[in-house]
Design an enzyme around this catalytic site. Structure first.
Site, PDB file in Angstrom:
ATOM      1  N   LYS A   1       8.780 -26.140 -41.252  1.00  0.00           N
ATOM      2  CA  LYS A   1       9.637 -27.241 -41.939  1.00  0.00           C
ATOM      3  C   LYS A   1       8.414 -28.351 -42.383  1.00  0.00           C
ATOM      4  O   LYS A   1       8.637 -29.005 -43.388  1.00  0.00           O
ATOM      5  CB  LYS A   1      10.452 -28.233 -41.139  1.00  0.00           C
ATOM      6  CG  LYS A   1      11.777 -27.426 -40.543  1.00  0.00           C
ATOM      7  CD  LYS A   1      12.646 -28.236 -39.590  1.00  0.00           C
ATOM      8  CE  LYS A   1      11.936 -28.554 -38.101  1.00  0.00           C
ATOM      9  NZ  LYS A   1      11.663 -27.784 -37.332  1.00  0.00           N
TER      10      LYS A   1
ATOM     11  N   LYS B   1      14.611 -24.482 -37.310  1.00  0.00           N
ATOM     12  CA  LYS B   1      14.193 -24.121 -35.989  1.00  0.00           C
ATOM     13  C   LYS B   1      12.749 -24.907 -35.957  1.00  0.00           C
ATOM     14  O   LYS B   1      11.857 -24.930 -36.924  1.00  0.00           O
ATOM     15  CB  LYS B   1      14.349 -22.874 -35.794  1.00  0.00           C
ATOM     16  CG  LYS B   1      13.821 -22.286 -34.347  1.00  0.00           C
ATOM     17  CD  LYS B   1      13.665 -20.809 -34.405  1.00  0.00           C
ATOM     18  CE  LYS B   1      13.335 -20.434 -32.992  1.00  0.00           C
ATOM     19  NZ  LYS B   1      12.012 -21.221 -32.321  1.00  0.00           N
TER      20      LYS B   1
ATOM     21  N   LYS C   1       8.753 -34.470 -32.562  1.00  0.00           N
ATOM     22  CA  LYS C   1       7.355 -34.286 -32.695  1.00  0.00           C
ATOM     23  C   LYS C   1       6.637 -35.231 -33.477  1.00  0.00           C
ATOM     24  O   LYS C   1       5.413 -35.165 -33.437  1.00  0.00           O
ATOM     25  CB  LYS C   1       7.422 -32.747 -33.189  1.00  0.00           C
ATOM     26  CG  LYS C   1       6.182 -32.047 -32.833  1.00  0.00           C
ATOM     27  CD  LYS C   1       6.327 -30.456 -32.880  1.00  0.00           C
ATOM     28  CE  LYS C   1       6.881 -29.883 -34.096  1.00  0.00           C
ATOM     29  NZ  LYS C   1       6.133 -28.626 -34.424  1.00  0.00           N
TER      30      LYS C   1
ATOM     31  N   ASP D   1      17.137 -27.418 -34.269  1.00  0.00           N
ATOM     32  CA  ASP D   1      17.431 -26.397 -32.908  1.00  0.00           C
ATOM     33  C   ASP D   1      18.938 -27.035 -32.488  1.00  0.00           C
ATOM     34  O   ASP D   1      19.395 -26.173 -32.160  1.00  0.00           O
ATOM     35  CB  ASP D   1      16.453 -26.579 -32.014  1.00  0.00           C
ATOM     36  CG  ASP D   1      15.082 -25.923 -32.273  1.00  0.00           C
ATOM     37  OD1 ASP D   1      14.788 -24.761 -31.766  1.00  0.00           O
ATOM     38  OD2 ASP D   1      14.490 -26.370 -33.458  1.00  0.00           O
TER      39      ASP D   1
HETATM   40  P1  ADP Z   1       8.046 -27.134 -37.722  1.00  0.00           P
HETATM   41  O1  ADP Z   1       7.668 -28.373 -38.605  1.00  0.00           O
HETATM   42  O2  ADP Z   1       9.183 -26.575 -38.387  1.00  0.00           O
HETATM   43  O3  ADP Z   1       8.234 -27.357 -36.260  1.00  0.00           O
HETATM   44  P2  ADP Z   1       5.282 -26.601 -38.630  1.00  0.00           P
HETATM   45  O4  ADP Z   1       5.494 -26.984 -40.027  1.00  0.00           O
HETATM   46  O5  ADP Z   1       4.680 -27.715 -37.720  1.00  0.00           O
HETATM   47  O6  ADP Z   1       6.769 -26.158 -38.054  1.00  0.00           O
HETATM   48  O7  ADP Z   1       4.554 -25.236 -38.539  1.00  0.00           O
HETATM   49  C1  ADP Z   1       4.363 -24.557 -37.462  1.00  0.00           C
HETATM   50  C2  ADP Z   1       2.892 -23.810 -37.511  1.00  0.00           C
HETATM   51  O8  ADP Z   1       3.180 -22.792 -38.279  1.00  0.00           O
HETATM   52  C3  ADP Z   1       1.828 -24.741 -38.050  1.00  0.00           C
HETATM   53  O9  ADP Z   1       0.730 -24.399 -37.266  1.00  0.00           O
HETATM   54  C4  ADP Z   1       1.765 -24.549 -39.333  1.00  0.00           C
HETATM   55  O10 ADP Z   1       0.424 -24.437 -40.022  1.00  0.00           O
HETATM   56  C5  ADP Z   1       2.227 -22.771 -39.402  1.00  0.00           C
HETATM   57  N1  ADP Z   1       2.611 -22.305 -40.749  1.00  0.00           N
HETATM   58  C6  ADP Z   1       3.943 -22.809 -41.240  1.00  0.00           C
HETATM   59  N2  ADP Z   1       3.993 -22.109 -42.414  1.00  0.00           N
HETATM   60  C7  ADP Z   1       2.834 -21.066 -42.449  1.00  0.00           C
HETATM   61  C8  ADP Z   1       2.756 -20.258 -43.524  1.00  0.00           C
HETATM   62  N3  ADP Z   1       3.536 -20.169 -44.529  1.00  0.00           N
HETATM   63  N4  ADP Z   1       1.767 -19.645 -43.498  1.00  0.00           N
HETATM   64  C9  ADP Z   1       0.964 -19.870 -42.283  1.00  0.00           C
HETATM   65  N5  ADP Z   1       1.079 -20.784 -41.332  1.00  0.00           N
HETATM   66  C10 ADP Z   1       2.143 -21.466 -41.653  1.00  0.00           C
HETATM   67 MG    MG Z   2       7.809 -30.356 -37.723  1.00  0.00          MG
END
Ligand code: ADP
Ligand code: MG
Ligand code: SF4
Length: 272
Positions: free
Chosen positions: A14, A9, A40, A125
């Site tokens: 990710k 999601k 994104k 998603d």
């Molecule tokens: P996605 O790629 O799935 O959209 P992101 O990797 O960009 O998600 O993560 C979304 C937010 O959550 C970011 O701000 C990231 O720093 C935070 N985040 C992800 N994993 C962790 C974790 N294990 N601990 C703290 N923050 C996290």
């Molecule tokens: Mg991402």
């Protein structure tokens, strides 16, 4: 060459997980290619110290596929990880999935779709034909579902499992489920819930990644955890994830849950 995809999601972690996984693998001397397959287009940002690299779709739109060379789209980031962003369609028109196809076609033409490991970071998603394309066309051979214990992220993971199960029914099997990664949201009973979910869909939880302030601090410093805090516990978690993924040979055809079963599972664990 190992080709793995992290599906989940939006906002579940990710890109954070992919980038730290790639960094941990890169640090061991392996040649890693990370491809962001999310409109994104921030999958590789922390590997690139905060830089927004040009996306394949933008460049294809600007000058056409034939005029693009490898250095226009492949950028070397932390630990030598080669970074590519597929990018997204113009808002309101176009198909994100087509961007992913255009990216693979371009990288193949350039001879750049190679390395010891390719890590695909794919938005899960909408499990439409577009976003399922890396699995369907045999690029993402081993799929990892990344989820927290929240119902909506389990729901997305279950949908991706449905797509894998459907693709497996075709004669040419192109992908399989390699495991479930729990990226914690600090919910009570979360680890057990995700482990149970993984087992119910005929897979296994391969890693539990704690929620950590180090991730936030690394992000504010525009770095992966591996670079920002190499001695931290969280870096150790990503290093173990990298080792486990390299060793993992267990793949399965998932048995996705019905929505009622999924809700029942989440309800059961919420009452812990
Ligand atoms: P996605 O790629 O799935 O959209 P992101 O990797 O960009 O998600 O993560 C979304 C937010 O959550 C970011 O701000 C990231 O720093 C935070 N985040 C992800 N994993 C962790 C974790 N294990 N601990 C703290 N923050 C996290
Ligand atoms: Mg991402
Ligand atoms: Fe969007 Fe997927 Fe349809 Fe493409 S195939 S337009 S990405 S829903």
């Amino acid at each position: 060459m190992k080709q793995i995809a992290l599906y989940g999601k939006g906002g579940i972690g990710k890109s954070t997980t992919s980038a730290n996984l790639s960094a941990a693998l890169g640090e061991t001397g392996l040649d890693i290619l990370q491809i962001g397959c999310d409109p994104k287009h921030d999958s590789t940002r922390m590997l690139m110290h905060g830089a927004w690299i040009p996306t394949v779709l933008d460049l294809v739109r600007e000058r056409g596929d034939a005029a693009i060379v490898t250095d226009d789209v492949v950028f070397t980031g932390y630990a030598g990880v080669r970074c590519v962003e597929a990018g997204g369609p113009e808002p309101g028109i176009g198909c994100a999935g087509r961007g992913i196809i255009a990216t693979f076609q371009l990288l193949e033409r350039l001879g750049a779709l190679n390395g010891d490991v390719i890590v695909y970071d794919v938005l899960g998603d909408v499990v439409c034909g577009g976003f399922a394309m890396p699995m369907r066309e045999g690029y993402a051979k081993e799929v990892y579902l990344i989820t927290s214990g929240e119902l909506m992220s389990l729901y997305a993971a279950n949908n991706i499992a449905k797509a894998i199960a459907r693709l497996a029914k075709r004669s040419r099997q192109t992908c399989a489920l390699a495991g479930v990664i729990c990226n914690s949201k600090n919910m009570e009973g979360e680890e057990d819930l995700v482990r149970e979910f993984a087992s119910r869909i005929n897979s296994a939880m391969v890693a539990y990644i704690p929620r950590s302030r180090t991730v936030t601090l690394a992000e504010l410093n525009r770095q992966t955890v591996m670079e920002y805090a190499p001695e931290s516990e969280q870096a150790g978690v990503y290093r173990r994830l990298a080792e486990d993924i390299m060793k993992n040979t267990r793949t399965s055809i998932p048995t996705p849950l019905e929505i009622d079963e999924l809700e029942e599972l989440a309800r059961r664990f919420a009452q812990v």
